[in-house]
Design an enzyme around this catalytic site. Structure first.
Site, PDB file in Angstrom:
ATOM      1  N   ASN A 173       0.852  -1.186   0.000  1.00 35.97           N
ATOM      2  CA  ASN A 173       0.000   0.000   0.000  1.00 35.97           C
ATOM      3  C   ASN A 173       0.888   1.236   0.000  1.00 35.97           C
ATOM      4  O   ASN A 173       1.897   1.275   0.697  1.00 35.97           O
ATOM      5  CB  ASN A 173      -0.915   0.001   1.228  1.00 35.97           C
ATOM      6  CG  ASN A 173      -1.821  -1.212   1.259  1.00 35.97           C
ATOM      7  OD1 ASN A 173      -2.325  -1.642   0.242  1.00 35.97           O
ATOM      8  ND2 ASN A 173      -2.015  -1.774   2.437  1.00 35.97           N
ATOM      9  N   HIS A 195       6.785  -1.683   2.933  1.00 33.25           N
ATOM     10  CA  HIS A 195       6.585  -3.073   3.315  1.00 33.25           C
ATOM     11  C   HIS A 195       5.685  -3.768   2.304  1.00 33.25           C
ATOM     12  O   HIS A 195       4.877  -3.136   1.635  1.00 33.25           O
ATOM     13  CB  HIS A 195       6.020  -3.211   4.734  1.00 33.25           C
ATOM     14  CG  HIS A 195       4.727  -2.506   4.970  1.00 33.25           C
ATOM     15  ND1 HIS A 195       4.613  -1.129   5.101  1.00 33.25           N
ATOM     16  CD2 HIS A 195       3.475  -2.996   5.137  1.00 33.25           C
ATOM     17  CE1 HIS A 195       3.358  -0.808   5.334  1.00 33.25           C
ATOM     18  NE2 HIS A 195       2.644  -1.919   5.343  1.00 33.25           N
TER      19      HIS A 195
END
Length: 113
Positions: A86, A99
């Site tokens: 995201n 991440h």
């Protein structure tokens, strides 16, 4: 720096590690969205996917290779899995440290919230 992932890397916050090398850490998500939900993060603080550039691209390639290795080790290849990163508030990025989520272990929906 007040980054929860940097604190996990430093060992200040415990995690259930799945993989670690000199550049990358992978650990199980504390609020899993699928039977297998693992986060793969660089040890270098990169705020988000938007900050990937020619300089850090080899690190990102390494992260993706590690994610594929973990998915194989977790037995996700046959049924399939999803890799998600995201980027930004509107996309649901809650931790401002690059991440990648490895999600699998069940049939995943295609709905986008």
């Amino acid at each position: 720096m007040d980054c929860i992932f940097c604190k996990i890397i430093a060992g200040e916050i415990p995690s259930t590690k799945v993989y670690e090398d000199e550049r990358v850490l992978a650990f199980r998500d504390i609020a899993p969205m699928a039977p297998t939900h693992i986060l793969v993060i660089p040890k270098e603080h990169i705020p988000s996917f938007a900050y990937i550039n020619e300089e850090n691209a080899p690190l990102v390639a390494h992260i993706l290779a590690v994610a594929a290795k973990i998915a194989r080790e977790e037995g996700l290849e046959e049924g399939g899995y999803r890799i998600v990163s995201n980027c930004g508030d509107d996309a649901g990025q809650t931790v401002k440290h690059l991440h990648f989520h490895i999600l699998g272990g069940r049939k995943l929906t295609l709905e986008m919230a």
